[in-house]
Design a protein around this motif. Sequence first.
Motif, PDB file in Angstrom:
ATOM      1  N   ILE A  34      -1.268  -0.112   5.319  1.00 40.99           N
ATOM      2  CA  ILE A  34      -0.320  -0.906   6.158  1.00 40.99           C
ATOM      3  C   ILE A  34      -0.568  -2.277   5.947  1.00 40.99           C
ATOM      4  CG2 ILE A  34      -0.132  -1.679   8.591  1.00 40.99           C
ATOM      5  CD1 ILE A  34      -1.294   0.947   9.565  1.00 40.99           C
ATOM      6  N   ASP A  35      -1.544  -2.836   5.697  1.00 44.59           N
ATOM      7  CA  ASP A  35      -1.834  -4.200   5.262  1.00 44.59           C
ATOM      8  C   ASP A  35      -1.188  -4.291   3.703  1.00 44.59           C
ATOM      9  OD1 ASP A  35      -3.200  -4.886   7.423  1.00 44.59           O
ATOM     10  OD2 ASP A  35      -4.896  -4.737   6.606  1.00 44.59           O
ATOM     11  N   ALA A  36      -1.224  -3.584   2.929  1.00 45.40           N
ATOM     12  CA  ALA A  36      -0.649  -3.917   1.767  1.00 45.40           C
ATOM     13  C   ALA A  36       0.855  -3.785   1.655  1.00 45.40           C
ATOM     14  CB  ALA A  36      -0.885  -2.567   0.693  1.00 45.40           C
ATOM     15  N   VAL A  37       1.352  -2.883   2.474  1.00 44.04           N
ATOM     16  CA  VAL A  37       3.039  -3.121   2.855  1.00 44.04           C
ATOM     17  C   VAL A  37       3.512  -4.266   3.278  1.00 44.04           C
ATOM     18  CG1 VAL A  37       4.680  -1.887   3.466  1.00 44.04           C
ATOM     19  CG2 VAL A  37       3.184  -0.512   2.078  1.00 44.04           C
ATOM     20  N   VAL A  66       7.959  -2.783  -1.778  1.00 43.62           N
ATOM     21  CA  VAL A  66       7.091  -1.971  -1.374  1.00 43.62           C
ATOM     22  C   VAL A  66       6.536  -0.819  -2.672  1.00 43.62           C
ATOM     23  CG1 VAL A  66       6.988   0.538  -0.154  1.00 43.62           C
ATOM     24  CG2 VAL A  66       8.090  -1.584   0.981  1.00 43.62           C
ATOM     25  N   GLN A  67       7.463  -0.948  -3.386  1.00 44.44           N
ATOM     26  CA  GLN A  67       7.116  -0.221  -4.846  1.00 44.44           C
ATOM     27  C   GLN A  67       5.936  -0.917  -5.358  1.00 44.44           C
ATOM     28  OE1 GLN A  67       9.914  -0.231  -8.142  1.00 44.44           O
ATOM     29  NE2 GLN A  67       9.519   1.870  -8.580  1.00 44.44           N
ATOM     30  N   MET A  96       2.031   0.812  -6.227  1.00 44.71           N
ATOM     31  CA  MET A  96       1.678   0.957  -7.566  1.00 44.71           C
ATOM     32  C   MET A  96       0.439   0.313  -7.673  1.00 44.71           C
ATOM     33  SD  MET A  96       4.195   2.664  -9.183  1.00 44.71           S
ATOM     34  CE  MET A  96       4.092   2.023 -11.111  1.00 44.71           C
ATOM     35  N   ALA A  97       0.034  -0.538  -6.929  1.00 45.42           N
ATOM     36  CA  ALA A  97      -1.596  -1.031  -7.128  1.00 45.42           C
ATOM     37  C   ALA A  97      -2.471  -0.345  -6.516  1.00 45.42           C
ATOM     38  CB  ALA A  97      -1.258  -2.617  -6.708  1.00 45.42           C
ATOM     39  N   LYS A 141       7.341   6.654  -7.118  1.00 46.83           N
ATOM     40  CA  LYS A 141       6.359   6.220  -8.291  1.00 46.83           C
ATOM     41  C   LYS A 141       7.074   6.395  -9.816  1.00 46.83           C
ATOM     42  CE  LYS A 141       1.695   5.752  -9.379  1.00 46.83           C
ATOM     43  NZ  LYS A 141       0.083   6.240  -9.198  1.00 46.83           N
ATOM     44  N   GLY A 142       7.732   7.577  -9.890  1.00 46.68           N
ATOM     45  CA  GLY A 142       8.154   7.981 -10.944  1.00 46.68           C
ATOM     46  C   GLY A 142       7.299   8.876 -11.799  1.00 46.68           C
TER      47      GLY A 142
END
Length: 324
Positions: free
Chosen positions: A230-233, A271-272, A276-277, A305-306
């Motif tokens: 949640i925090d990352a986004v 968001v991507q 990714m991190a 993500k691919g």
Amino acid sequence: MTEHKRLAGMPDIASHADPQVAGQLDWVGMNEIELPIMIDGCDGSRSQTTARVSAFVDLERPDKRGIHMSRLYLLLDQALAEHTVTPALLRHLLRDFLASHEDLSSHALLRLDFDYMVRRKSLKSDNSGWKRYPISLIAGLTGKDFSLEMALQITYSSTCPCSAALARQLIQDQFRKDFGPSGEVEAQAVLEWLGSEQGIVATPHSQRSAADLRLQLAPSFEAFPFEQMIDAVEDALKTPVQAAVKREDEQAFALLNGQNLMFCEDAARRVQTALMAQDRVIDFWARCRHFESLHPHNAVAIVTKGVEGGYKPIDGQPSGWRQG
């Protein structure tokens, strides 16, 4: 008559009756089971909430009419009453599902839908308030192959860059109209004009928006990274919606929106980059929806993500993150 004899004499149609039409079934079970669950917070706290649970196994025996649904329910009831929800608990439950149907099934699926509550500090004032984050946990087991997903929704605000540029142009036009096309202008007069309605003759349109995420997690981790994700986004989007708001908080929020103009495409790329991190995330599917105030429809961008072969959700729901 003993209880054992009484039960032995009761008919068991699901176990003994032949199917009306023979055939294997991909999934059989129950959804919308209402059960209390215990969740651990990142600060070590523990909270209880209500979940809607889906529990399924396959039916690979075409000669058997049905599964033992009561076994699934009783296993769920006991496990969720005694333990907090962790990846290890979900794996254990799925193993128990298959053990209770060892002559019928080789695949098991479990899904929990619930709300995760987080207390968030206001942007400027000393207040705080609760924010709700809908969460889904999806787990699957085939043999020893355990798969795990976490889905969540994060609500944020988005201000249209095109609308902002058009609003600025109208403000410039109003400035020329009020002060003339050229010549010197007193600073105090400009300050007073900027503080008037003429100084903001047009405003860009903003709207509440939502990031719907499905994250395939490395199953070796013993705790779910609810607040970490949640925090990352929210840190990447910069404009999460607020709970307790005083005037200073609303002003700060307006500033954040003005500094983070974004189309849905911009939001999806933010968001991507954030996902990714994250080492815990093996693969992801993310959808950013802007509930347009200009249009009667939404603006939507989807990103993954691919990973080769594309995103493969455990429960076969690629276009959504929560079951109805």
